[in-house]
Write an enzyme that holds these catalytic residues in place. Structure first.
Site, PDB file in Angstrom:
ATOM      1  N   SER A 170      66.607  33.942  53.758  1.00 52.04           N
ATOM      2  CA  SER A 170      65.189  34.241  53.609  1.00 52.04           C
ATOM      3  C   SER A 170      64.826  35.679  53.956  1.00 52.04           C
ATOM      4  O   SER A 170      63.860  36.214  53.434  1.00 52.04           O
ATOM      5  CB  SER A 170      64.370  33.284  54.465  1.00 52.04           C
ATOM      6  OG  SER A 170      64.786  33.348  55.803  1.00 52.04           O
ATOM      7  N   HIS A 198      64.527  28.413  49.944  1.00 46.40           N
ATOM      8  CA  HIS A 198      64.053  29.559  49.166  1.00 46.40           C
ATOM      9  C   HIS A 198      64.585  29.576  47.743  1.00 46.40           C
ATOM     10  O   HIS A 198      64.409  30.567  47.031  1.00 46.40           O
ATOM     11  CB  HIS A 198      64.416  30.871  49.872  1.00 46.40           C
ATOM     12  CG  HIS A 198      63.540  31.135  51.051  1.00 46.40           C
ATOM     13  ND1 HIS A 198      62.315  31.746  50.948  1.00 46.40           N
ATOM     14  CD2 HIS A 198      63.698  30.816  52.356  1.00 46.40           C
ATOM     15  CE1 HIS A 198      61.754  31.826  52.139  1.00 46.40           C
ATOM     16  NE2 HIS A 198      62.576  31.264  53.018  1.00 46.40           N
ATOM     17  N   LYS A 229      56.995  25.993  50.187  1.00 44.44           N
ATOM     18  CA  LYS A 229      57.132  27.313  49.551  1.00 44.44           C
ATOM     19  C   LYS A 229      56.793  27.163  48.056  1.00 44.44           C
ATOM     20  O   LYS A 229      55.633  27.000  47.725  1.00 44.44           O
ATOM     21  CB  LYS A 229      58.530  27.877  49.804  1.00 44.44           C
ATOM     22  CG  LYS A 229      58.832  27.997  51.310  1.00 44.44           C
ATOM     23  CD  LYS A 229      60.084  28.752  51.597  1.00 44.44           C
ATOM     24  CE  LYS A 229      60.542  28.566  53.047  1.00 44.44           C
ATOM     25  NZ  LYS A 229      59.595  29.054  54.066  1.00 44.44           N
TER      26      LYS A 229
HETATM   27  C1  LIG Z   1      65.758  28.619  54.986  1.00 44.44           C
HETATM   28  C2  LIG Z   1      64.612  27.871  55.595  1.00 44.44           C
HETATM   29  N1  LIG Z   1      64.812  26.621  56.043  1.00 44.44           N
HETATM   30  C3  LIG Z   1      63.826  25.911  56.595  1.00 44.44           C
HETATM   31  C4  LIG Z   1      62.561  26.423  56.743  1.00 44.44           C
HETATM   32  C5  LIG Z   1      61.503  25.597  57.375  1.00 44.44           C
HETATM   33  O1  LIG Z   1      60.709  25.011  56.382  1.00 44.44           O
HETATM   34  P1  LIG Z   1      59.402  24.222  56.785  1.00 44.44           P
HETATM   35  O2  LIG Z   1      58.305  25.224  56.800  1.00 44.44           O
HETATM   36  O3  LIG Z   1      59.237  23.175  55.740  1.00 44.44           O
HETATM   37  O4  LIG Z   1      59.654  23.627  58.131  1.00 44.44           O
HETATM   38  C6  LIG Z   1      62.301  27.718  56.294  1.00 44.44           C
HETATM   39  C7  LIG Z   1      60.945  28.276  56.455  1.00 44.44           C
HETATM   40  O5  LIG Z   1      60.716  29.377  56.740  1.00 44.44           O
HETATM   41  C8  LIG Z   1      63.349  28.463  55.717  1.00 44.44           C
HETATM   42  O6  LIG Z   1      63.149  29.714  55.299  1.00 44.44           O
END
Ligand SMILES: Cc1ncc(COP(=O)(O)O)c(C=O)c1O
Length: 408
Positions: A170, A198, A229
C-alpha cells in the site's frame, strides 16, 4: 510508562466535509483529492447509495448481534456467495474489516508445529494476526525471493508452512511477485495467503486481483481483502478460499465469533459494489490510462517515481520535510496529497527515504472532473527553487495546476 506524542499533521485529513468525489472540501477550500483509495470512483456511486438506502429500509439499521447468534440476514450470505463467485473461490466469510479478517486468520489455521513466513513490509493487520498465532514466525526481506527461499529451507521441519504477503503494497504501490512466490511455495510444499486489499477490483480480469493478474489464482490458498477501498469505500472485509478453511474460520475465528455482524446497509451496498466492479472493465481501463498518463507526465517533469503499474504512485523526494513542504504547497494549489516517510523507502531506496505519496485514485470516477475552484489556480508565484532539487520552477507550477486537472 511514557510515550511521546507526535504533533498533529498539517495536512487536512479528517476534515473534509463534502461527499466523496474527485474534489473534497477542506479548511482551505475545495481540493482535488489524490489520496483516497476510491480507485474506481464508486464511493459515492448513485447505484450503491440507492442499494444502501434500500438495505436500510428493508433490513433495518443494526443487527445487535454477532453473526452466529442472530446477526445473519440473507444479505450477508448473498454477499458471501457473490464475493466467492467474483473471485472464483469456494467460499467467503465476512468480517467487520480486513484488519479483523487478518486478525482472525492465522491462529485458527496454524499451531506450534507450523511456520508463517511473512514479507517484512506486510500490512500491520497481517503482522498483528500473525502475532496472535502460536506458529513460528519468519520474516523475509521485502519482496526478496532469495531470502524467501532461505526461510523456506530454514523451516523445513515444520509441519505446515504458510507464506503471507500483501498483493499490492500500500505505501509504494508495487506488487508482490506472486508468480515467483507460488513457484517457491510449490517447490517447498508451502501454502500462500494474499492480502489483496489494494488490488481486488483494480487488477486482474474483472478485477479479481493480483492472483489473477499473475495467472496463479488456483495456487493461492487464501485471499483476504477489504470492502473499504475500491469496493465502495465504506467498511468491511473478508476471507475467501477453500470451503473447509472458510468453515473452520466460521467456527473458530474470534473477530467473526465475538464481534457484531456488519449492518445491512453495508451488506446491501457492497453487494451492488461487487456487481459493478465485476462489470467494471471500462472503469479499470480508465484507471489504468490515468495512472499511466500521470506516471509519464511526472517522469517527464523530472520527478522520481517508484516504478510500477499500480495506481498508487509514490514520488520520491529524498527528504521528509521536503515531501511535507511539497504536500503543503500542493494543497495551496488545490491538490491534496500527503507526505510520508516509511521504512520501505529507507530499505529499498537508501538515500531516498521519503516521498510524497500520490495515489491517482479519486479522479478515476466515471464522471468528469469538476472544474477547479481553487482560488490560486493560475498562480505562478515564486517558490524557492533551491528546495526542489530536480525540478524547475516552471515544471512544478505545471504539475500543481493544469496538468493534474487535465487528467481525463
Ligand atoms: C493491505 C491492507 N490490508 C488490510 C487493510 C485494512 O483494511 P480495513 O480498513 O478493511 O480494516 C488495509 C487498509 O489500509 C490495507 O492496506
Amino acid at each position: 510508562m511514557r510515550r511521546s506524542v507526535r504533533p498533529a499533521s498539517t495536512n487536512p485529513s479528517g476534515r473534509s466535509s463534502v461527499r466523496r468525489g474527485a474534489e473534497i472540501r477542506v479548511a482551505q477550500g475545495e481540493v482535488l483529492n489524490l489520496c483516497a483509495n476510491n480507485y474506481l470512483g464508486l464511493a459515492n456511486h448513485p447505484a450503491i447509495r440507492e442499494a444502501a438506502i434500500e438495505g436500510l429500509h428493508e433490513h433495518g439499521y443494526g443487527m445487535a448481534s454477532v453473526r452466529f447468534i442472530c446477526g445473519t440476514q440473507d444479505l450477508h450470505t448473498q454477499l458471501e456467495q457473490t464475493i466467492s463467485a467474483f473471485l472464483g473461490t469456494e467460499g467467503t466469510i465476512l468480517y467487520s474489516s480486513c484488519f479483523d479478517a487478518n486478525g482472525g486468520l492465522f491462529e485458527v489455521l496454524l499451531d506450534e508445529q507450523d511456520t508463517i513466513i511473512s514479507d517484512a513490509l506486510n500490512h500491520a493487520s497481517l503482522i498483528d494476526g500473525i502475532r496472535l498465532c502460536k506458529a513460528a514466525r519468519l520474516r523475509y526481506a521485502y519482496s526478496d525471493m532469495t531470502d524467501l527461499e532461505a526461510k523456506l529451507r530454514e523451516s523445513a521441519t515444520s509441519k505446515h508452512r504458510l507464506i503471507a504477503t500483501d498483493g499490492a503494497f500500500s505505501m509504494d504501490g508495487d506488487l508482490a511477485q506472486l508468480d515467483r512466490i507460488v513457484t517457491l511455495a510449490e517447490r517447498y510444499d508451502a501454502a500462500v495467503i494474499v492480502d489483496d486489499s489494494h488490488a481486488t477490483s483494480v487488477l486482474g480480469r474483472n478485477g479479481q486481483g493480483t492472483p489473477d493478474h499473475f495467472g496463479v489464482a488456483d495456487k493461492i490458498e487464501i485471499v483476504t481483502s477489504t470492502l473499504g477501498k475500491a469496493l465502495g469505500g465504506a467498511v468491511g472485509g473478508f476471507t475467501s478460499g477453500r470451503k473447509e478453511i472458510i468453515e473452520l474460520l466460521r467456527q473458530r475465528s474470534r473477530p467473526y465469533l465475538f464481534s457484531n455482524s456488519f449492518p445491512p446497509v453495508i451488506a446491501a451496498a457492497a453487494q451492488r459494489a461487487v456487481t459493478l466492479v465485476a462489470q467494471g472493465d471500462e472503469l479499470r481501463a480508465r484507471l489504468r490510462e490515468n495512472a499511466t498518463f500521470f506516471r509519464a507526465q511526472l517522469t517527464a517533469l523530472g520527478f522520481r517515481l517508484i516504478p510500477g503499474e499500480h495506481p498508487i504512485i509514490s514520488v520520491m523526494f529524498g527528504d521528509a520535510p521536503l515531501a511535507n513542504k511539497m504536500a503543503e504547497r500542493l494543497l495551496e494549489e488545490g491538490v491534496y496529497v500527503v507526505g510520508s516517510a516509511t521504512r520501505s523507502c529507507r530499505k529499498i531506496k537508501p538515500g531516498f527515504w521519503c516521498r510524497c505519496r500520490r495515489p491517482i485514485r479519486e479522479n478515476s470516477s466515471s464522471e468528469p472532473l469538476p472544474p477547479s475552484r481553487s482560488r490560486r489556480r493560475n498562480r505562478r508565484d515564486p517558490i524557492e527553487t533551491s528546495i526542489w532539487p530536480d525540478q524547475s520552477l516552471q515544471s512544478i507550477s505545471l504539475l500543481q495546476t493544469d496538468r493534474l486537472r487535465a487528467i481525463p
